[in-house]
Design a protein around this motif. Structure first.
Motif, PDB file in Angstrom:
ATOM      1  N   THR A   3       0.843  -1.187   0.000  1.00 31.75           N
ATOM      2  CA  THR A   3       0.000   0.000   0.000  1.00 31.75           C
ATOM      3  C   THR A   3       0.881   1.241   0.000  1.00 31.75           C
ATOM      4  O   THR A   3       1.831   1.334   0.766  1.00 31.75           O
ATOM      5  CB  THR A   3      -0.913   0.013   1.248  1.00 31.75           C
ATOM      6  OG1 THR A   3      -1.698  -1.157   1.238  1.00 31.75           O
ATOM      7  CG2 THR A   3      -1.804   1.235   1.263  1.00 31.75           C
ATOM      8  N   PHE A   9       2.677   8.652  -3.536  1.00 24.42           N
ATOM      9  CA  PHE A   9       1.745   8.449  -4.641  1.00 24.42           C
ATOM     10  C   PHE A   9       1.934   9.543  -5.676  1.00 24.42           C
ATOM     11  O   PHE A   9       1.940  10.730  -5.337  1.00 24.42           O
ATOM     12  CB  PHE A   9       0.306   8.456  -4.097  1.00 24.42           C
ATOM     13  CG  PHE A   9      -0.649   7.673  -4.936  1.00 24.42           C
ATOM     14  CD1 PHE A   9      -0.741   6.303  -4.796  1.00 24.42           C
ATOM     15  CD2 PHE A   9      -1.441   8.303  -5.875  1.00 24.42           C
ATOM     16  CE1 PHE A   9      -1.625   5.574  -5.570  1.00 24.42           C
ATOM     17  CE2 PHE A   9      -2.319   7.581  -6.655  1.00 24.42           C
ATOM     18  CZ  PHE A   9      -2.419   6.213  -6.497  1.00 24.42           C
ATOM     19  N   ALA A  53      -7.819  12.926  -9.702  1.00 24.56           N
ATOM     20  CA  ALA A  53      -7.718  11.488  -9.980  1.00 24.56           C
ATOM     21  C   ALA A  53      -6.669  10.771  -9.133  1.00 24.56           C
ATOM     22  O   ALA A  53      -6.950   9.685  -8.602  1.00 24.56           O
ATOM     23  CB  ALA A  53      -7.479  11.261 -11.467  1.00 24.56           C
ATOM     24  N   PRO A  54      -5.454  11.314  -8.956  1.00 23.65           N
ATOM     25  CA  PRO A  54      -4.476  10.585  -8.139  1.00 23.65           C
ATOM     26  C   PRO A  54      -4.942  10.368  -6.697  1.00 23.65           C
ATOM     27  O   PRO A  54      -4.662   9.330  -6.093  1.00 23.65           O
ATOM     28  CB  PRO A  54      -3.232  11.474  -8.183  1.00 23.65           C
ATOM     29  CG  PRO A  54      -3.376  12.282  -9.413  1.00 23.65           C
ATOM     30  CD  PRO A  54      -4.858  12.501  -9.576  1.00 23.65           C
ATOM     31  N   GLN A  56      -8.106  10.103  -5.792  1.00 21.51           N
ATOM     32  CA  GLN A  56      -9.147   9.074  -5.877  1.00 21.51           C
ATOM     33  C   GLN A  56      -8.517   7.680  -5.927  1.00 21.51           C
ATOM     34  O   GLN A  56      -9.009   6.741  -5.293  1.00 21.51           O
ATOM     35  CB  GLN A  56     -10.022   9.296  -7.099  1.00 21.51           C
ATOM     36  CG  GLN A  56     -10.870  10.541  -7.008  1.00 21.51           C
ATOM     37  CD  GLN A  56     -11.680  10.771  -8.264  1.00 21.51           C
ATOM     38  OE1 GLN A  56     -12.312   9.856  -8.774  1.00 21.51           O
ATOM     39  NE2 GLN A  56     -11.654  11.992  -8.769  1.00 21.51           N
ATOM     40  N   MET A  57      -7.423   7.541  -6.662  1.00 21.87           N
ATOM     41  CA  MET A  57      -6.736   6.247  -6.733  1.00 21.87           C
ATOM     42  C   MET A  57      -6.166   5.865  -5.369  1.00 21.87           C
ATOM     43  O   MET A  57      -6.231   4.710  -4.960  1.00 21.87           O
ATOM     44  CB  MET A  57      -5.633   6.282  -7.794  1.00 21.87           C
ATOM     45  CG  MET A  57      -6.184   6.337  -9.211  1.00 21.87           C
ATOM     46  SD  MET A  57      -4.923   6.185 -10.482  1.00 21.87           S
ATOM     47  CE  MET A  57      -4.350   7.874 -10.567  1.00 21.87           C
ATOM     48  N   LEU A  58      -5.627   6.835  -4.662  1.00 21.12           N
ATOM     49  CA  LEU A  58      -5.092   6.592  -3.327  1.00 21.12           C
ATOM     50  C   LEU A  58      -6.196   6.128  -2.375  1.00 21.12           C
ATOM     51  O   LEU A  58      -6.016   5.170  -1.614  1.00 21.12           O
ATOM     52  CB  LEU A  58      -4.432   7.863  -2.805  1.00 21.12           C
ATOM     53  CG  LEU A  58      -3.767   7.781  -1.447  1.00 21.12           C
ATOM     54  CD1 LEU A  58      -2.597   6.816  -1.475  1.00 21.12           C
ATOM     55  CD2 LEU A  58      -3.314   9.155  -1.016  1.00 21.12           C
ATOM     56  N   ALA A  60      -9.050   4.710  -3.224  1.00 18.26           N
ATOM     57  CA  ALA A  60      -9.484   3.377  -3.652  1.00 18.26           C
ATOM     58  C   ALA A  60      -8.544   2.299  -3.142  1.00 18.26           C
ATOM     59  O   ALA A  60      -8.981   1.282  -2.597  1.00 18.26           O
ATOM     60  CB  ALA A  60      -9.567   3.328  -5.181  1.00 18.26           C
ATOM     61  N   GLU A  61      -7.253   2.535  -3.294  1.00 20.16           N
ATOM     62  CA  GLU A  61      -6.277   1.550  -2.824  1.00 20.16           C
ATOM     63  C   GLU A  61      -6.348   1.387  -1.312  1.00 20.16           C
ATOM     64  O   GLU A  61      -6.341   0.278  -0.794  1.00 20.16           O
ATOM     65  CB  GLU A  61      -4.864   1.960  -3.244  1.00 20.16           C
ATOM     66  CG  GLU A  61      -3.829   0.933  -2.843  1.00 20.16           C
ATOM     67  CD  GLU A  61      -2.438   1.313  -3.296  1.00 20.16           C
ATOM     68  OE1 GLU A  61      -1.536   1.327  -2.437  1.00 20.16           O
ATOM     69  OE2 GLU A  61      -2.265   1.592  -4.495  1.00 20.16           O
ATOM     70  N   PRO A  66     -12.639  -0.617  -5.915  1.00 19.06           N
ATOM     71  CA  PRO A  66     -12.254  -0.221  -7.273  1.00 19.06           C
ATOM     72  C   PRO A  66     -12.226   1.301  -7.452  1.00 19.06           C
ATOM     73  O   PRO A  66     -13.074   2.024  -6.903  1.00 19.06           O
ATOM     74  CB  PRO A  66     -13.349  -0.836  -8.156  1.00 19.06           C
ATOM     75  CG  PRO A  66     -13.990  -1.888  -7.323  1.00 19.06           C
ATOM     76  CD  PRO A  66     -13.849  -1.444  -5.889  1.00 19.06           C
ATOM     77  N   VAL A  67     -11.274   1.773  -8.235  1.00 18.52           N
ATOM     78  CA  VAL A  67     -11.172   3.195  -8.546  1.00 18.52           C
ATOM     79  C   VAL A  67     -12.462   3.669  -9.211  1.00 18.52           C
ATOM     80  O   VAL A  67     -12.923   4.782  -8.964  1.00 18.52           O
ATOM     81  CB  VAL A  67      -9.951   3.478  -9.458  1.00 18.52           C
ATOM     82  CG1 VAL A  67      -9.927   4.944  -9.884  1.00 18.52           C
ATOM     83  CG2 VAL A  67      -8.664   3.123  -8.749  1.00 18.52           C
ATOM     84  N   TYR A  71     -14.584   7.010  -8.356  1.00 17.52           N
ATOM     85  CA  TYR A  71     -14.870   7.987  -9.411  1.00 17.52           C
ATOM     86  C   TYR A  71     -16.376   8.166  -9.576  1.00 17.52           C
ATOM     87  O   TYR A  71     -16.859   9.288  -9.722  1.00 17.52           O
ATOM     88  CB  TYR A  71     -14.229   7.537 -10.733  1.00 17.52           C
ATOM     89  CG  TYR A  71     -14.515   8.464 -11.883  1.00 17.52           C
ATOM     90  CD1 TYR A  71     -13.797   9.647 -12.035  1.00 17.52           C
ATOM     91  CD2 TYR A  71     -15.507   8.170 -12.813  1.00 17.52           C
ATOM     92  CE1 TYR A  71     -14.060  10.513 -13.086  1.00 17.52           C
ATOM     93  CE2 TYR A  71     -15.772   9.023 -13.874  1.00 17.52           C
ATOM     94  CZ  TYR A  71     -15.048  10.192 -14.004  1.00 17.52           C
ATOM     95  OH  TYR A  71     -15.323  11.052 -15.041  1.00 17.52           O
TER      96      TYR A  71
END
Length: 167
Positions: A3, A9, A53-54, A56-58, A60-61, A66-67, A71
């Motif tokens: 993680t 990130f 977006a970055p 949001q990915m963080l 999600a992880e 899921p991303v 989103y």
């Protein structure tokens, strides 16, 4: 897969180390808790001001979802934004009463003064500009609202002095 923390990130360079530590803490405090996505997004947006977006990915992880789910929530709910917002949000009413009394002229003048379109934010992040269909103040038309302050019977010539009140 290990993680990542917000510090490591990619795409988070616009934020301070302190902000990213806060984001990590928010995500970690909700990891493994069902139904935590919206509260996490609210808290993260409060810290960062928006949800690119970055980030949001963080999220999600960190929450192991899921991303696309993150989103979907960010784009569905109007309280979330993927673009920076200004310290002061200006809403211009374009409902019928405001429109016929000059609401469009107010919008055009604000666009000239601020150099942005509706949905945009000034470069210094002082102001965001948006349009709305009704603010419920038809008797005061045309109306703009800055943050929580309603300014009625507005004229384009008054706009600069109104904006000067908001530092």
């Amino acid at each position: 897969m290990e993680t990542q923390t917000a510090d490591s990130f990619g795409g988070t360079e616009d934020f301070t180390a302190e902000q990213l530590k806060q984001v990590d803490a928010i995500i970690m405090s909700h990891t493994g808790k069902p139904g935590s996505l919206i509260p996490v997004l609210e808290q993260v947006q409060e810290v960062l001001g928006y949800l690119p977006a970055p980030v949001q990915m963080l999220v999600a992880e960190g929450l192991n979802i899921p991303v696309a789910t993150v989103y979907g929530v960010v784009t569905f709910y109007s309280l979330f934004t993927m673009v920076p917002r200004g310290r002061h949000n200006i809403r211009v009413c374009l409902g019928t009463a405001c429109y016929v009394r000059g609401g469009q002229k107010l919008l055009e003048r604000l666009q000239d003064i601020l150099g942005i379109q509706p949905g945009g934010c000034t470069e210094d992040r002082r102001f965001s500009l948006e349009t709305v269909r009704c603010l419920g103040a038809c008797g005061l038309a045309p109306v703009i609202v800055v943050d929580e302050d309603t300014h009625g019977q507005m004229k384009p010539a008054k706009l600069e002095s109104i904006l000067a009140l908001y530092k």
